[in-house]
Design a protein around this motif. Structure first.
Motif, PDB file in Angstrom:
ATOM      1  N   LYS A  32       0.738  -1.296  -0.025  1.00 64.07           N
ATOM      2  CA  LYS A  32      -0.318  -0.022  -0.571  1.00 64.07           C
ATOM      3  C   LYS A  32       0.723   1.330  -0.466  1.00 64.07           C
ATOM      4  N   CYS A  33       1.128   1.985  -1.411  1.00 62.28           N
ATOM      5  CA  CYS A  33       2.032   3.484  -1.315  1.00 62.28           C
ATOM      6  C   CYS A  33       0.934   4.472  -0.614  1.00 62.28           C
ATOM      7  N   LEU A  34       1.680   5.169   0.416  1.00 61.31           N
ATOM      8  CA  LEU A  34       0.882   6.130   0.626  1.00 61.31           C
ATOM      9  C   LEU A  34       1.859   7.340   0.411  1.00 61.31           C
ATOM     10  N   SER A  35       1.460   8.596  -0.896  1.00 55.55           N
ATOM     11  CA  SER A  35       2.078   9.694  -0.979  1.00 55.55           C
ATOM     12  C   SER A  35       1.710  10.368  -0.224  1.00 55.55           C
ATOM     13  N   ILE A  36       2.496  10.973   0.858  1.00 57.06           N
ATOM     14  CA  ILE A  36       2.451  11.490   2.485  1.00 57.06           C
ATOM     15  C   ILE A  36       3.960  12.723   2.492  1.00 57.06           C
ATOM     16  N   ASP A  37       3.370  13.751   2.682  1.00 58.62           N
ATOM     17  CA  ASP A  37       4.836  14.666   2.846  1.00 58.62           C
ATOM     18  C   ASP A  37       4.789  14.545   4.684  1.00 58.62           C
ATOM     19  N   LEU A  38       5.952  14.124   5.552  1.00 62.74           N
ATOM     20  CA  LEU A  38       5.855  13.867   6.476  1.00 62.74           C
ATOM     21  C   LEU A  38       6.295  15.629   7.223  1.00 62.74           C
ATOM     22  N   SER A  39       6.496  16.359   6.302  1.00 55.43           N
ATOM     23  CA  SER A  39       6.524  17.765   7.421  1.00 55.43           C
ATOM     24  C   SER A  39       5.263  18.016   7.514  1.00 55.43           C
ATOM     25  N   ASP A  40       3.928  17.430   7.454  1.00 59.85           N
ATOM     26  CA  ASP A  40       2.098  17.744   7.573  1.00 59.85           C
ATOM     27  C   ASP A  40       2.157  17.244   9.108  1.00 59.85           C
ATOM     28  N   THR A  41       1.805  18.150   9.525  1.00 61.57           N
ATOM     29  CA  THR A  41       1.571  18.259  11.091  1.00 61.57           C
ATOM     30  C   THR A  41       0.592  16.881  11.071  1.00 61.57           C
ATOM     31  N   ASP A  42      -0.449  16.684  10.873  1.00 65.21           N
ATOM     32  CA  ASP A  42      -1.061  15.163  10.882  1.00 65.21           C
ATOM     33  C   ASP A  42      -0.582  14.304   9.375  1.00 65.21           C
ATOM     34  N   ALA A  43       0.350  14.068   8.823  1.00 60.85           N
ATOM     35  CA  ALA A  43       0.904  12.796   7.832  1.00 60.85           C
ATOM     36  C   ALA A  43       0.701  11.590   9.058  1.00 60.85           C
ATOM     37  N   TRP A  44       1.320  11.888  10.326  1.00 59.84           N
ATOM     38  CA  TRP A  44       1.427  10.581  11.264  1.00 59.84           C
ATOM     39  C   TRP A  44      -0.567  10.068  11.355  1.00 59.84           C
ATOM     40  N   GLU A  45      -1.249  11.113  12.033  1.00 58.26           N
ATOM     41  CA  GLU A  45      -2.644  10.744  11.245  1.00 58.26           C
ATOM     42  C   GLU A  45      -3.012   9.965  10.559  1.00 58.26           C
ATOM     43  N   LYS A  46      -2.768  10.733   9.233  1.00 59.59           N
ATOM     44  CA  LYS A  46      -3.013   9.485   7.798  1.00 59.59           C
ATOM     45  C   LYS A  46      -1.640   8.442   8.113  1.00 59.59           C
ATOM     46  N   ILE A  47      -1.186   8.460   8.270  1.00 57.85           N
ATOM     47  CA  ILE A  47      -0.003   7.213   7.923  1.00 57.85           C
ATOM     48  C   ILE A  47      -1.059   5.632   8.712  1.00 57.85           C
ATOM     49  N   MET A  48      -1.637   5.954   9.926  1.00 59.55           N
ATOM     50  CA  MET A  48      -2.396   5.005  11.369  1.00 59.55           C
ATOM     51  C   MET A  48      -3.879   4.957  10.701  1.00 59.55           C
ATOM     52  N   GLU A  49      -4.371   5.596  10.054  1.00 62.84           N
ATOM     53  CA  GLU A  49      -5.376   5.761   9.045  1.00 62.84           C
ATOM     54  C   GLU A  49      -5.245   4.932   8.044  1.00 62.84           C
ATOM     55  N   ALA A  50      -4.454   5.168   7.137  1.00 65.29           N
ATOM     56  CA  ALA A  50      -4.489   3.831   5.947  1.00 65.29           C
ATOM     57  C   ALA A  50      -3.641   2.633   6.382  1.00 65.29           C
ATOM     58  N   ALA A  51      -3.542   2.172   7.729  1.00 64.43           N
ATOM     59  CA  ALA A  51      -2.843   0.449   7.955  1.00 64.43           C
ATOM     60  C   ALA A  51      -4.474   0.758   8.444  1.00 64.43           C
ATOM     61  N   LYS A  52      -5.070   1.012   8.907  1.00 68.82           N
ATOM     62  CA  LYS A  52      -6.016   0.564   9.591  1.00 68.82           C
ATOM     63  C   LYS A  52      -6.834  -0.887   9.487  1.00 68.82           C
ATOM     64  N   GLY A  53      -6.982  -1.611   9.755  1.00 71.23           N
ATOM     65  CA  GLY A  53      -7.654  -3.282   8.575  1.00 71.23           C
ATOM     66  C   GLY A  53      -6.406  -4.144   8.519  1.00 71.23           C
ATOM     67  N   PHE A  54      -4.930  -3.640   8.222  1.00 71.06           N
ATOM     68  CA  PHE A  54      -3.603  -4.408   7.913  1.00 71.06           C
ATOM     69  C   PHE A  54      -3.669  -4.889   9.711  1.00 71.06           C
ATOM     70  N   ASP A  55      -2.312  -5.686   9.567  1.00 75.45           N
ATOM     71  CA  ASP A  55      -2.082  -6.149  10.690  1.00 75.45           C
ATOM     72  C   ASP A  55      -0.202  -5.395  10.862  1.00 75.45           C
ATOM     73  N   CYS A  56       0.392  -4.209  10.821  1.00 74.58           N
ATOM     74  CA  CYS A  56       1.048  -4.045  10.848  1.00 74.58           C
ATOM     75  C   CYS A  56       2.053  -3.642  12.727  1.00 74.58           C
ATOM     76  N   ARG A  57       2.740  -4.578  13.078  1.00 76.11           N
ATOM     77  CA  ARG A  57       3.636  -5.362  13.826  1.00 76.11           C
ATOM     78  C   ARG A  57       4.624  -4.600  13.745  1.00 76.11           C
ATOM     79  N   LEU A  58       5.441  -3.880  12.557  1.00 71.92           N
ATOM     80  CA  LEU A  58       6.612  -3.532  12.275  1.00 71.92           C
ATOM     81  C   LEU A  58       6.577  -1.853  11.897  1.00 71.92           C
ATOM     82  N   LEU A  59       7.477  -1.062  12.596  1.00 70.11           N
ATOM     83  CA  LEU A  59       7.153   0.461  12.252  1.00 70.11           C
ATOM     84  C   LEU A  59       9.139   0.700  11.689  1.00 70.11           C
ATOM     85  N   ILE A  60       9.116   0.872  10.823  1.00 71.40           N
ATOM     86  CA  ILE A  60      10.107   1.284  10.717  1.00 71.40           C
ATOM     87  C   ILE A  60      10.099   3.321   9.975  1.00 71.40           C
TER      88      ILE A  60
END
Length: 190
Positions: A61-89
């Motif tokens: 799942k490819c997410l084009s996100i600018d990590l300087s955006d203050t809500d970038a972390w929320e966009k990532i976590m929202e997009a990862a919902k439903g996937f069994d993500c257990r590793l973050l790099i």
């Protein structure tokens, strides 16, 4: 416990389209881990994701996100919902080589947002996700030798990489009892 059982079947890689991030993506794909790939370089991101799906037989799942955006972390976590993500790099980094006195205000903001704020909030949200679901997992934060040395001409970068290293060191001890592994990867010149 096998690698994929503890850290898979999905991983999030922030800053995944080139360089060390591409290497992390390829290494995890070779282990059969599906990827939530995050980068602001959409074309490179899509090409790499397609290649890994085809050659490694994984899903991306490819997410084009600018990590300087203050809500970038929320966009990532929202997009990862439903996937069994257990590793973050968290591999993403903003870096400039120039005297501290010549750095512009917006560049200082990028150091703070990309290298500190988004990383801190994403790691916090991801750790809480694992804790709330009583899951084992892992978090890797890319640091740098510059963070250990306070190198000239990269002062803000070095300071933010020291932050990543210290955060990982503290969280290693705090989250270990919950079977969540945390480490900083301290890279040299690349």
């Amino acid at each position: 416990m096998q690698f994929k059982e503890k850290y898979g079947p999905w991983a999030i890689i922030a800053g995944s389209a080139e360089g060390l991030g591409e290497s992390w993506s390829r290494a995890l794909a070779a282990r059969g881990i599906n990827l939530v790939m995050v980068d602001n370089q959409e074309e490179k991101l899509q090409l790499l994701g397609s290649e890994l799906e085809e050659k490694a037989g994984i899903s991306c799942k490819c997410l084009s996100i600018d990590l300087s955006d203050t809500d970038a972390w929320e966009k990532i976590m929202e997009a990862a919902k439903g996937f069994d993500c257990r590793l973050l790099i968290y591999n993403a980094a903003y870096s400039l080589i120039k005297p501290f006195s010549s750095i512009k205000d917006h560049e200082l903001d990028n150091f703070c947002e990309i290298n500190v704020s988004t990383q801190l909030k994403l790691v916090h949200a991801f750790a809480n996700h694992l804790l709330e679901n009583n899951q084992a997992g892992g978090i890797i934060m890319m640091s740098s030798l510059a963070g250990l040395l306070g190198m000239q001409l990269v002062a803000p970068y070095a300071a933010t990489k020291a932050f990543a290293w210290n955060l990982a060191e503290a969280l290693h001890h705090e989250l270990k009892p919950h079977n969540i592994d945390v480490m900083a990867c301290i890279a040299g010149a690349t």
